[in-house]
Design an enzyme around this catalytic site. Structure first.
Site, PDB file in Angstrom:
ATOM      1  CB  CYS A 180       0.166   4.605   5.110  1.00  0.00           C
ATOM      2  SG  CYS A 180       0.962   5.560   6.400  1.00  0.00           S
ATOM      3  CB  CYS A 237       2.148   2.866   7.820  1.00  0.00           C
ATOM      4  SG  CYS A 237       0.928   4.167   7.863  1.00  0.00           S
ATOM      5  CG  ASP A 238       2.682  -0.240   5.426  1.00  0.00           C
ATOM      6  OD1 ASP A 238       2.785  -0.611   6.611  1.00  0.00           O
ATOM      7  OD2 ASP A 238       1.600  -0.115   4.847  1.00  0.00           O
TER       8      ASP A 238
END
Ligand code: NDP
Length: 313
Positions: free
Chosen positions: A135, A138-139
């Site tokens: 992701c 997300c990261d």
């Protein structure tokens, strides 16, 4: 053994827990089964910085613990177990848990999520949370000014590569075919981005690094006479080879698209079976964010409440 409940929630990601909080507060006495991965996909990410309300960010597991506690505060009956079979032919709907217990439910909220696909390399597990991610949204932030690789040639891979190019110093896009599968506009954006280098006809066969990912072993034209094996230095390895929505047991009764995402009525969480709602990633091929999942869990809960009151249940 059969048990009757008014509202059954399947899955414990942001969609399931938000549905639980709302239905719990509305006194629907919901029962929630946690499913295969208690807490959902956020529990495999590190820091969540884009969930509103946490100015300093919050750990994925911590966020899910908080959502769980909030649901418990409203009396939600949270249970360990996996839904293994569904019979949605007539109300009350019958959901089998762990192949043994049957729950009869007046309303069902399906929030079983989607599972990111991985290549199946041992190193993906070895470096989970230490440089391997499925992701970018997300990261990606943790890879500012670093070098990353994205695997895949579809729209998601292109989107993630472009997103990461805004943060990282360089992005390799590792594509197994000699062409991208993504839409033309996404292909153009990738090809015109000076920070992205597309490695066509490349496969990843391993990762290496002392304390996290430091590089990947790649193979060009694997299995061909001119096959070439070499290493690239990277700090992050992002998988974008598709997701598998966890909808298999419901497919006989409700509509899904060709990938398996549950099709709902417009922007609502209503499936074609009255009283059965789908929320979160299992019904969302587009956004797949914790906050959008939470929002759809809220919608499903409100729909379930209305359905029960309209049917005097
Ligand atoms: P796709 O199934 O479209 O693409 C998956 C990609 O991963 C393909 O390039 C595929 O390669 C590659 N792949 C699959 N398995 C492997 C493997 N084992 N090793 C290496 N590569 C692999 O998935 P997406 O998640 O990209 O997209 C899903 C759907 O969502 C699509 O319909 C897409 O259009 C849509 N979408 C739309 C967006 C937008 O419009 N902005 C954004 C994101 C998604 P190969 O081509 O060789 O099969």
């Amino acid at each position: 053994m059969t048990e009757r409940v008014r509202c059954l929630i399947i899955g414990s990601g942001p969609a399931g827990y938000t549905a639980a909080i709302y239905t719990g507060r509305a006194n629907l006495n919901p029962v929630l089964y946690e499913g295969l991965q208690p807490g959902g996909q956020l529990t495999i990410t590190t820091e969540v910085e884009n969930f509103p309300g946490y100015p300093e960010g919050i750990g994925g597991t911590e966020l899910m613990d908080d959502l769980r506690k909030q649901a418990e505060r409203f009396g939600v009956d949270i249970r360990t177990g996996i839904a293994t079979k569904a019979d949605l032919s007539a109300a009350p709907y019958k959901i089998t848990i762990d192949n043994e217990q049957v729950i009869e439910a007046d309303t069902v909220i399906i929030s079983t999520g989607a599972t990111a696909k991985y290549l199946g390399l041992e190193d993906e597990q070895k470096y989970a949370g230490m440089g391997v991610s499925a992701c970018a949204t997300c990261d990606g932030f943790f890879y500012r000014k670093k070098v990353v690789a994205v695997v895949g040639g579809g729209d998601t891979a292109c989107e993630e590569a472009i997103y990461l190019a805004g943060l990282a110093s360089k992005v390799y896009l590792i594509v197994r075919k000699p062409y991208l599968r993504a839409s033309q506009i996404m292909q153009d954006r990738v090809m015109n981005n000076p920070k992205i280098e597309v490695l066509f006809e490349h496969n990843t066969v391993g990762l290496f690094g002392e304390n996290g990912v430091e590089g990947a072993h790649v193979v060009k034209r694997m299995g061909e006479a001119d096959e070439k094996r070499y290493d690239i230095a990277i700090d992050g390895f992002f998988l974008a080879i598709g997701h598998k929505p966890n909808s298999d047991i419901f497919k006989e009764w409700i509509d899904t698209d060709e990938v398996g995402y549950i099709i709902t009525e417009g922007a609502s969480p209503r499936t074609k079976v009255p009283g059965v709602f789908a929320a979160g990633d299992v019904a969302d091929p587009h956004y797949r964010q914790a906050i959008t999942a939470a929002a759809s869990g809220c919608k499903a809960a409100i729909e379930a409440e209305r359905y029960l009151s309209e049917h005097n249940l």
